[in-house]
Design a protein around this motif. Sequence first.
Motif, PDB file in Angstrom:
ATOM      1  N   LEU A   5     -12.936  11.558   3.237  1.00  0.00           N
ATOM      2  CA  LEU A   5     -11.917  10.544   2.960  1.00  0.00           C
ATOM      3  C   LEU A   5     -10.847  10.559   4.040  1.00  0.00           C
ATOM      4  O   LEU A   5     -10.391   9.499   4.506  1.00  0.00           O
ATOM      5  N   ALA A   9      -9.778   7.523   6.335  1.00  0.00           N
ATOM      6  CA  ALA A   9      -8.398   7.054   6.350  1.00  0.00           C
ATOM      7  C   ALA A   9      -7.857   7.018   7.768  1.00  0.00           C
ATOM      8  O   ALA A   9      -7.190   6.055   8.176  1.00  0.00           O
ATOM      9  N   LEU A  13      -6.506   3.610   9.388  1.00  0.00           N
ATOM     10  CA  LEU A  13      -5.095   3.457   9.737  1.00  0.00           C
ATOM     11  C   LEU A  13      -4.907   3.414  11.245  1.00  0.00           C
ATOM     12  O   LEU A  13      -4.108   2.621  11.758  1.00  0.00           O
ATOM     13  N   PHE A  42     -15.238   3.330   3.358  1.00  0.00           N
ATOM     14  CA  PHE A  42     -14.518   3.789   2.167  1.00  0.00           C
ATOM     15  C   PHE A  42     -15.267   3.373   0.900  1.00  0.00           C
ATOM     16  O   PHE A  42     -15.452   4.183  -0.023  1.00  0.00           O
ATOM     17  N   ALA A 102       5.764   0.387   2.461  1.00  0.00           N
ATOM     18  CA  ALA A 102       4.948   1.598   2.473  1.00  0.00           C
ATOM     19  C   ALA A 102       5.656   2.699   1.703  1.00  0.00           C
ATOM     20  O   ALA A 102       5.032   3.401   0.881  1.00  0.00           O
ATOM     21  N   LEU A 105       5.635   1.912  -2.100  1.00  0.00           N
ATOM     22  CA  LEU A 105       4.322   2.091  -2.700  1.00  0.00           C
ATOM     23  C   LEU A 105       3.939   3.556  -2.752  1.00  0.00           C
ATOM     24  O   LEU A 105       3.439   4.056  -3.775  1.00  0.00           O
ATOM     25  N   ALA A 106       4.212   4.273  -1.628  1.00  0.00           N
ATOM     26  CA  ALA A 106       3.840   5.684  -1.595  1.00  0.00           C
ATOM     27  C   ALA A 106       4.609   6.449  -2.647  1.00  0.00           C
ATOM     28  O   ALA A 106       4.057   7.318  -3.351  1.00  0.00           O
ATOM     29  N   VAL A 109       3.124   5.699  -5.985  1.00  0.00           N
ATOM     30  CA  VAL A 109       1.836   6.376  -6.164  1.00  0.00           C
ATOM     31  C   VAL A 109       2.061   7.862  -6.436  1.00  0.00           C
ATOM     32  O   VAL A 109       1.463   8.463  -7.330  1.00  0.00           O
TER      33      VAL A 109
ATOM     34  N   ALA D   6      -4.664   9.847  -3.249  1.00  0.00           N
ATOM     35  CA  ALA D   6      -4.913   9.739  -1.801  1.00  0.00           C
ATOM     36  C   ALA D   6      -5.452   8.354  -1.458  1.00  0.00           C
ATOM     37  O   ALA D   6      -5.004   7.714  -0.490  1.00  0.00           O
ATOM     38  N   CYS D   7      -6.387   7.884  -2.285  1.00  0.00           N
ATOM     39  CA  CYS D   7      -6.949   6.551  -2.029  1.00  0.00           C
ATOM     40  C   CYS D   7      -5.864   5.490  -2.122  1.00  0.00           C
ATOM     41  O   CYS D   7      -5.772   4.581  -1.280  1.00  0.00           O
ATOM     42  N   LEU D   8      -5.032   5.604  -3.146  1.00  0.00           N
ATOM     43  CA  LEU D   8      -3.989   4.593  -3.325  1.00  0.00           C
ATOM     44  C   LEU D   8      -2.988   4.644  -2.181  1.00  0.00           C
ATOM     45  O   LEU D   8      -2.507   3.603  -1.701  1.00  0.00           O
ATOM     46  N   LEU D   9      -2.694   5.856  -1.722  1.00  0.00           N
ATOM     47  CA  LEU D   9      -1.784   6.001  -0.593  1.00  0.00           C
ATOM     48  C   LEU D   9      -2.365   5.307   0.639  1.00  0.00           C
ATOM     49  O   LEU D   9      -1.674   4.568   1.345  1.00  0.00           O
ATOM     50  N   LEU D  10      -3.659   5.551   0.875  1.00  0.00           N
ATOM     51  CA  LEU D  10      -4.330   4.925   2.016  1.00  0.00           C
ATOM     52  C   LEU D  10      -4.226   3.405   1.918  1.00  0.00           C
ATOM     53  O   LEU D  10      -3.838   2.730   2.879  1.00  0.00           O
ATOM     54  N   SER D  12      -2.081   1.605   0.253  1.00  0.00           N
ATOM     55  CA  SER D  12      -0.729   1.067   0.394  1.00  0.00           C
ATOM     56  C   SER D  12      -0.277   1.111   1.853  1.00  0.00           C
ATOM     57  O   SER D  12       0.413   0.193   2.320  1.00  0.00           O
TER      58      SER D  12
END
Lengths: 170, 399, 390, 103
Positions: A5, A9, A13, A42, A102, A105-106, A109, D6-10, D12
């Motif tokens: 993952l 990522a 990114l 993903f 960001a 949202l972070a 989360v 982690a997925c949600l962070l990615l 966002s």
Amino acid sequence: MNAVLAAIALLILASAGIALTLRNIVRSVILLVVTWFGIAAFYLWAGAEFVAFAQVLVYGGAVSMVVLFAVLLVRHGKAGVAETPAPSGRIVSALLAGGAIAGALAGAVALTPLAPAAGPAPFAPVRHIGVLLLNTHAASLLAAGAILTVALLGGVVLAAGGGPEKEDGP
Amino acid sequence: MPHAEPWLERAPLLLRDAVNALLPAPARWWVDSFLDIAVLLGVFGLLFAFLTLAERKVLGRIQNRPGPNRAGWGGVLQPFADGIKMLTKEDIVPRLADPILHFAAPVALVAFSLMSFAVIPYGRHLLALDMDSGVLYFFAAGASSELAVFMAGWSGRNKYSLLAAMRALAQLISYELPLLLSFVPVVMISGSLSPSAIVTAQGGWHLGFIPRWNVLTPWGFAGFAIFMVASLAESNRSPFDLPEAESELIAGHLTEYSGFKYALFFMAEYFGMCALGGMAVTLFLGGWQAPCAFLGFIPSYAWFGAKLLALLLGFIWIRATLPRLRIDQLTRFAWKFLVPLALVNLVTVGFWHLSASWSRGFDPLRWAIAIALVVIPFVAMGRRLSAGLGPRTYRFAAQ
Amino acid sequence: MIEASTDALLPSPGSRVRPVRDPFHGDLLEVSMGPHHPSTHGVFRMVATLDGETIVRLKPVFGYLHRNHEKLGESTTYLASMPYTDRLDYLCSMTNNWAYALAVERLIGQPVPERAEYVRVILAELTRLLNHTCLAGFLLQDCGASGTPLMYAFREREKILDLFESLSGSRMMCNYQRFGGCRVDPGAHWLAAASRVTEGYGRFLDEFEALLTGNEIMMARTQGVGPLSAKLAVAAGVTGPMLRAAGVAYDIRKVDGYGIYPRFNFRVPLGEHGDTYDRYMLRILEMRESIPILRQALAEIPAGPIMDPKARLRGLRPKAGESYGRIEGPKGEIGFYLVSDGTPNPYRYRVRPPSLINLTILEDLCLGRTIADAVIILGSVDIVLGEVDR
Amino acid sequence: MSTLQACLLLSSLLFSIGLAVAIARSSAILVLMGIELMLNAASMNFIAFWRFGPNPEAATGVLFALFAIAVAAAEAAVGLALVIALYRHQRTIRLQEATRLKG
């Protein structure tokens, strides 16, 4: 599994971030295609292989082609594809807006207590998806089909239709 | 006949088991995957090498000339001579080129075309990756290859390459649709996107000797024809080799390539041809199934190979025979002929599926309706496509 | 005959020619095709301005093969120019030789023996077969048929080249005609060999046509592509199969009746649309008409001297005067204009090259067509750069 | 942090990059691409919740992602057609210069 993952990522990114900063539109678009492939990876990692392949087919095969075609059609000037940079104020505001979203949202989360079912990947065979599509979600499927048809027709009419130069479509 | 499989049929399995027995359990998955990749690369690498030779030899035969016959006996070493030549040539990158894309294009092209090989069932027990949506995977991998052609054409900063890139895009957008539509009937009939299931569904014989291959039904034949035409266009083969039309655009997107990168493009072209041919065999020609019951003793992968080689020879034959289309004719052919025909074919296969339960007496009627559904639009649209074209008669001046 | 007018040459008010930089349409793409391009048939360059793939302007650029042919002709003797004429249209050295020999023979009033006239007709028609066969092959090659028609055409070309070689010692640069006859006498063996080639040619044409003339793609690529109107053709001085494809009945073999052509019975095919397909088909039909001419000439050729015994080759000093000798070459009217001032060298030596004059209308044919069409239009014009640039 | 987070962070982060692209770039094509990225980030969320959610048998997340891809394709087609139409009328694809709705 988390290493995979993390790699995905990083791919997503990094390619999206670099695409944000490149001035050359073609390079930007090709990096965005890499991002799309990363997103497909993903999906694959999450076990949704049908969605992953649909993503590659639609984005890698169709959308990227249409985008590149548009880039070539609206090529202007000798350099053709180099974009004039935006004023610095807008760049700052863009970064601020992006950063704020960001961060928000972070934070959301991180603060939300999410207790995931950490089982094995759920199995979603194609047949299952197909049955669901045609039974439970038949209305949405029809709507999506109608939207696609109308979009296609609209796209053709917009791109080929009138304008100052009366010429045949490309 | 799973109980009496000849040992040749099981030879690959036995080989793999022998290797596995030597290894500790955790390493097996990795070694198996590596073996799969190595075997695929080896077999198709060699096939590529000898396909270039075969193409030149067959073209030579068709054109009244011997073809390459200097290196080795009858020219069999020619591919290796070519390889050495390509490897030792200077790799030229134009000063104005986009160096990253210029490098990435051939690599991406070969990578994408190699990815397609993973899901083709080469034999009863020979399948690298049995995927539930394998056909979709195959076309997803194939769809990305034109992106690489675009990258090659755009990065060279050559006007011919740029024109070729535009042509490649137009060609892809036009031919992706008939290619995808042409295999939908197969999916509808066999009810699966898995290549191995599609091949299994084509097993058995009508009346004991007519194989139940998809190509031997009206919709299957139409689908096969559309698939082959569209795959000619997808793999940029004559008469659809517009991106590298050598008489118009020098070499199109390959104009600014030299040395090994140039060879990579050829490798990708032949790999793409093999992959599409393999998928055509899988979808329409019964995959690894033998054509007759009594020929079942020949291993399944040999049948697959024979069918694939026949298709590849067909590709070469077409290249030797036909002139090239123009870009507007190419797109018109796709949109006004192939796509409607593929859509009509969906109707045909729907009818075929619904009428499957018709009793014996109505079977000829079922065939007649299905054939009419395929043939009438073909003739009508073909007439419209070639309207105004035809042989002419000429007059002579009065004496 | 259609009335010639020059205004057809000027761009009309509604002309599709557009400048490269155009504030309204944005930048057009200017592609320099050639001089090193696979389909320009030599070192020829077309500066094509493209809008997408559509040609909005096309400028032919010649001169890469300029060899000062005419000036050389003026600084050397009449006979010494003969081998140079081979190099004009190097596919058709026999007809070039004949046109030049005809001009000199008219200048000095030199008769030609009967047998030599027959040999000249035989060689000219063989040259026509050779040239048209090559053209058909190259045209299909330009259409993208990967070499097969070309190799078929070259197989037949070899047979004719072998005939030329056994007669003149050279396959392409024959240097065979002389003022007052031909250099060597073709023996009975040669005539029999020529007869065999002639008889086999019809079968080759049938095969070639069966393969190509009815091909759907071939028709789609050539029919309606690059139509040439009779008016423009006449105004631009276009000759040969290109002119006849535009529907103008003009064949110098009929009009001038030079040599012994009036004795032969052949037809002149005419096109209707003047497009690339007509130009291709006209060549095929002309080849079919050449076969009976060859057959008749090979049957009727009389015995006798091949050279006029009284002819003078060396030390030729024609009286002051001028002459023009022209024949129907495979590509059109090939003519030589000579002015003598009584010295051993011509005062003026001028070639009328059909390739160059047929090429001048290239832009008119290509405007509004795609770049792929330009290639086959150029192929159907049938040029040899040795003759265009001289 | 769990895998789901982690997925949600990615997704966002990807969403905010898409937003930044849409705001910062002046080429209409790239603005469209930014919007595509935001759509993609949303689809990733659907898949993540389907994968780690309580009820994976329903496959709602998968279906939602599929519909999102279909709609995104339609959006791209119409958006790029608009860009081409804009270019035809005003000879620019810089959004700051395309200030008129009339051609």
